[in-house]
Design a protein around this motif. Structure first.
Motif: not given
Lengths: 236, 258
Positions: A179-183, A185
């Motif tokens: 959810n929170y780690q842009h890496q 995505h």
């Protein structure tokens, strides 16, 4: 009805058993949101369709009808990438009458009077929809709309984690990472190109690789983004 | 140096700031009346925060409606990681700010080590010595927080804090008043939309970075430029890129990967 924090907590608890998580989320909607039944279908861009779960025979029928006919609120919510709310299926004002003639007939015969569909999304990934129905007309009461959106988010996460092998304890850390780690995505987008697959398939590949190699999803994603690791079609 | 030239210098600095301030709010107001992209607006707000307040970095957290906060905008990568660090360790000024629904600050983090034993060393380690956080609030509900970090252990002046709160209020309006074409939408939907847009943009950056063999910042610049040039929303462009409906490889200027 519970408050927002309580509802978030109940949804989070469903992750304890990944295999039955979609059904458990649907059951929670029936228990607490004042709907008669709930069901989840997968409808992806790649054309994979299937009923994931349903809480009763009527919801099973709703899911089945939509997938068979290719029309209905679930299909529209996936296409339009937004919730579709039909508080009264018999209202002549409803655009639904023109849009889903066959679905309306089938749903009406099964005793469905109101239906609410929520798309299951993770960024550009759309996995399907959560469908709630009622045997009486009327809007979702109180914070039902917000609660259903939250249930849809939880269900989207659940579907991405489903079908990943047996006995895996998908803890909150896993959700947290994705959810929170842009890496994660960013890496999903990269793997999508490297493997020439859909976005959801790329996410599942990342996740499967992390699981198989005993690494965290975020670690693995960092390697992909830093170009220390490439997925290759030769791996298949 | 004479005192006159010093005060003259200060006036020029203040004048410049007034102008920047006015320009920022005009830009934000323009954005809010148009059919704006929420991630674009929040990125702009975080950048404005750094420019206007002269702080080292800024970040914006949003309630994800599922019991967590998520980082939805940050002025740079190390700030984003510091925000995530707070979320993971469930400790820090930005979390306190959102939980309490009030401004939280520390003029000298080193002296406040006991207050946030995990956060302070991490913040100092990347070069921050002071912090101020203001809440994103609508009536009695707090939906997130705007956080500012400074490399020097200086208090952030009262005027600047008020300015920061004004920017946070613009963010709140931007998130919650996004016009919905089919109904008056609930707060939950707006928050979900903002967070989901951020995810789609990150996925699109990955696709472009791989296709054009460029880094993530470059990929983002391409997305943004394409959106502006074609008068499209950033999130729409991102979705189209991820779904393969548009190919921006030619715009990367990099060497396409095989």
């Amino acid at each position: 009805m519970v408050d927002r924090e309580g509802w978030a907590g109940l949804l989070a608890e469903t992750a304890a058993d990944r295999a039955s998580q979609p059904l458990r989320i649907s059951e929670l909607c029936v228990e607490l949101l004042g709907v008669t039944g709930a069901g989840i279908s997968m409808v992806t861009k790649a054309g994979n369709h299937g009923v994931v779960c349903s809480t009763d025979d009527v919801s099973a029928r709703i899911e089945d009808l939509q997938l068979t006919l290719g029309e209905g609120p679930c299909i529209d919510s996936v296409r339009g990438n937004a919730p579709v709310l039909v508080p009264d299926l018999n209202s002549p004002q409803e655009i639904a009458v023109d849009r889903w003639p066959a679905f309306l007939e089938g749903a009406g015969a099964a005793g469905v009077q109101a239906v609410f569909a929520f798309p299951l999304r993770v960024g550009a990934i759309t996995l399907g929809a959560l469908d709630l129905y009622r045997d009486q007309p009327g809007d979702l009461v109180g914070d039902g709309f917000s609660a259903a959106l939250m249930a849809g988010d939880a269900a989207a996460q659940a579907l991405l984690y489903v079908d990943t092998g047996n006995g895996e304890k998908g803890g909150p850390e896993l959700d947290f990472g994705s959810n929170y780690q842009h890496q994660v995505h960013q890496a999903t987008g990269m793997v999508q190109v490297q493997m020439a697959v859909t976005t959801e398939a790329a996410f599942l590949m990342l996740r499967a690789r992390a699981f198989a190699t005993g690494r965290s999803l975020v670690d693995l994603a960092n390697d992909v983004v830093a170009r220390r690791l490439r997925f290759s079609t030769e791996d298949l | 140096m004479s005192s006159e030239s010093i005060s003259g210098g200060l006036t020029r600095v203040a004048g410049h700031r007034e102008k920047t301030l006015a320009e920022t709010f005009v830009l934000l107001a323009d954005t809010l009346v148009a059919d704006y992209d929420i991630v674009d607006l929040l990125d702009q707000l975080v950048a404005s925060c750094v420019n206007l307040l002269g702080v080292t970095a800024a970040g914006l957290l949003l309630d994800d409606q599922r019991g967590h906060l998520a980082v939805v905008a940050s002025s740079d990568e190390s700030t984003r990681l510091l925000e995530i660090f707070q979320l993971q360790n469930n400790e820090g000024p930005c979390l306190d700010c959102v939980r309490l629904g009030t401004a939280v600050s520390s003029d000298d983090l080193v002296r406040d080590r006991d207050r946030w034993p995990l956060f302070v060393p991490a913040a100092v380690d990347i070069g921050f010595r002071s912090v101020a956080a203001v809440p994103l609030r609508l009536r009695d509900q707090t939906i997130g927080g705007l956080n500012m970090f400074n490399a020097r252990p200086d208090p952030i002046p009262e005027d600047d804090r008020r300015l920061a709160q004004a920017l946070a209020d613009v963010a709140t309006i931007g998130i919650l008043q996004r016009r919905s074409t089919h109904r008056s939408s609930a707060m939950a939907e707006q928050l979900q939309h903002a967070l989901n847009s951020r995810v789609a943009i990150e996925q699109a950056k990955g696709v472009l970075a791989e296709r054009g063999n460029v880094d993530m910042d470059h990929a983002f610049a391409i997305l943004r430029r394409h959106a502006r040039t074609h008068n499209l929303k950033l999130t729409e462009v991102a979705l189209a890129v991820v779904r393969g409906d548009v190919d921006l490889t030619a715009e990367t200027g990099g060497t396409p990967s095989a």
